[in-house]
Design an enzyme around this catalytic site. Structure first.
Site, PDB file in Angstrom:
ATOM      1  N   ASP A 116       0.849  -1.184   0.000  1.00  0.00           N
ATOM      2  CA  ASP A 116       0.000   0.000   0.000  1.00  0.00           C
ATOM      3  C   ASP A 116       0.897   1.251   0.000  1.00  0.00           C
ATOM      4  O   ASP A 116       1.872   1.302  -0.735  1.00  0.00           O
ATOM      5  CB  ASP A 116      -0.958  -0.065   1.207  1.00  0.00           C
ATOM      6  CG  ASP A 116      -2.099   0.919   1.142  1.00  0.00           C
ATOM      7  OD1 ASP A 116      -3.109   0.632   0.485  1.00  0.00           O
ATOM      8  OD2 ASP A 116      -1.974   1.992   1.765  1.00  0.00           O
ATOM      9  N   ASP A 245      -7.179  -8.067  -5.816  1.00  0.00           N
ATOM     10  CA  ASP A 245      -7.156  -6.651  -5.463  1.00  0.00           C
ATOM     11  C   ASP A 245      -7.711  -5.828  -6.622  1.00  0.00           C
ATOM     12  O   ASP A 245      -7.210  -5.909  -7.744  1.00  0.00           O
ATOM     13  CB  ASP A 245      -5.714  -6.237  -5.157  1.00  0.00           C
ATOM     14  CG  ASP A 245      -5.605  -4.847  -4.556  1.00  0.00           C
ATOM     15  OD1 ASP A 245      -6.630  -4.148  -4.471  1.00  0.00           O
ATOM     16  OD2 ASP A 245      -4.484  -4.471  -4.165  1.00  0.00           O
ATOM     17  N   HIS A 273      -6.595  -7.087  -1.378  1.00  0.00           N
ATOM     18  CA  HIS A 273      -5.573  -6.065  -1.146  1.00  0.00           C
ATOM     19  C   HIS A 273      -4.747  -6.345   0.108  1.00  0.00           C
ATOM     20  O   HIS A 273      -3.520  -6.230   0.085  1.00  0.00           O
ATOM     21  CB  HIS A 273      -6.220  -4.686  -1.036  1.00  0.00           C
ATOM     22  CG  HIS A 273      -5.238  -3.593  -0.769  1.00  0.00           C
ATOM     23  ND1 HIS A 273      -4.263  -3.231  -1.677  1.00  0.00           N
ATOM     24  CD2 HIS A 273      -5.054  -2.798   0.325  1.00  0.00           C
ATOM     25  CE1 HIS A 273      -3.527  -2.250  -1.163  1.00  0.00           C
ATOM     26  NE2 HIS A 273      -3.986  -1.972   0.038  1.00  0.00           N
TER      27      HIS A 273
END
Length: 299
Positions: A116, A245, A273
């Site tokens: 991320d 994701d 994710h």
């Protein structure tokens, strides 16, 4: 410099059976930074993104700490870390804190796992000090401006705008909605509680909103990271990529395959994710098997 808290000082919402690690704290540039430092041997630094903290890596650390020194910090405003007054919570701000943290703990010859927002944050530090890193574990992240992708523009304008700020501060939406939607495994109530509790008030949720806003606003910072990625081209990399994701997809993975031509790829077919929640055992096994290659020149 750093102290471990006792179980009596552990927040009552953080049960030891979920997070069985000593919590340590260090002062960095006026911030009170929480981190865990478990095991010994080759250092693996685990970096989190939005809206998570070192708790995200609990399964992987538990699996690897008998063979590696596993270090995971919480960026200011996340997890158990507190930020000094006036802190901006932008990715470049977190990158500065990360660099100071590495200096204070004298961490060198590291493997680092990126996910991320910690992708550009960690890589921005790595391109400035490439000699301190021996390899990268890259999972569902980015390291370049996101303006060209409509889904990121839409998220930044909706979630990162004034309306998004109001909703986030009132309902803690990134934790309460985005996390369950971005995992394939059901997250039990006690696990979700550990993600909610670091953000108990409207003001405490500001760091989450800033990350959403910065998807576009940090174009300059992200461009500088992208421009310097060539400095890391010779470093080994392990790509562990969640196939479900909807944010960071095969196109983002392909760009990292170009950044790191000597990479190894592990596709996590059933992971969304938050790959650390969906496939921790597969990630730990992949790291264990890959580390010999990544660090062979150090022996």
């Amino acid at each position: 410099m750093a102290t471990a808290i006792t179980s009596a000082e552990r927040p009552d919402w953080l049960p030891e059976h979920l997070f069985p690690f000593d919590s340590r704290f260090v002062g960095v540039d006026g911030h009170h930074i929480h981190y865990v430092d478990e095991g010994s041997g080759q250092v693996i630094l685990f970096l989190h993104g939005n809206p998570t903290w070192s708790f995200l890596y609990r399964h992987i650390i538990a699996r690897l700490s008998d063979q590696f020194r596993c270090v995971a910090l919480d960026f200011p405003g996340f997890g158990l870390s507190t930020a000094r007054d006036g802190y901006g919570f932008r990715p470049q701000d977190h990158a500065h804190v990360l660099g100071e943290f590495l200096d204070m703990l004298e961490l060198d010859e590291m493997l680092v796992m990126l996910h991320d927002w910690s992708g550009p944050i960690g890589l921005s530090v790595a391109v400035q000090r490439p000699e301190r890193f021996v390899g990268f574990i890259v999972g569902n992240t980015f390291a370049w401006p996101l303006d060209e992708k409509w889904r990121f523009r839409a998220m930044a304008r909706a979630v990162g705008g004034r309306w998004g700020a109001s909703v986030e501060r009132q309902f803690n939406t990134f934790v309460n909605l985005a996390m369950p939607l971005a995992t394939t495994k059901h997250l039990p109530h006690e696990v979700m509680r550990c993600y909610r509790k670091p953000f108990p008030s409207a003001e405490s949720r500001r760091p989450i909103h800033v990350f959403a806003h910065e998807l576009l606003a940090s174009h300059g910072f992200l461009y500088e990271v992208q421009k310097n990625l060539g400095k890391l081209r010779e470093h080994p990399a392990l790509l562990v990529w969640g196939q479900r994701d909807v944010a960071f997809r095969a196109s983002e993975r392909a760009r990292f395959e170009e950044v790191f031509p000597g990479h190894e790829l592990v596709l996590l077919e059933d992971a969304n994710h938050f790959i650390q929640e969906d496939s921790p055992d597969a990630i730990a096994e992949a790291i264990d098997e890959w580390e010999d290659l990544a660090c062979s020149h150090l022996r």
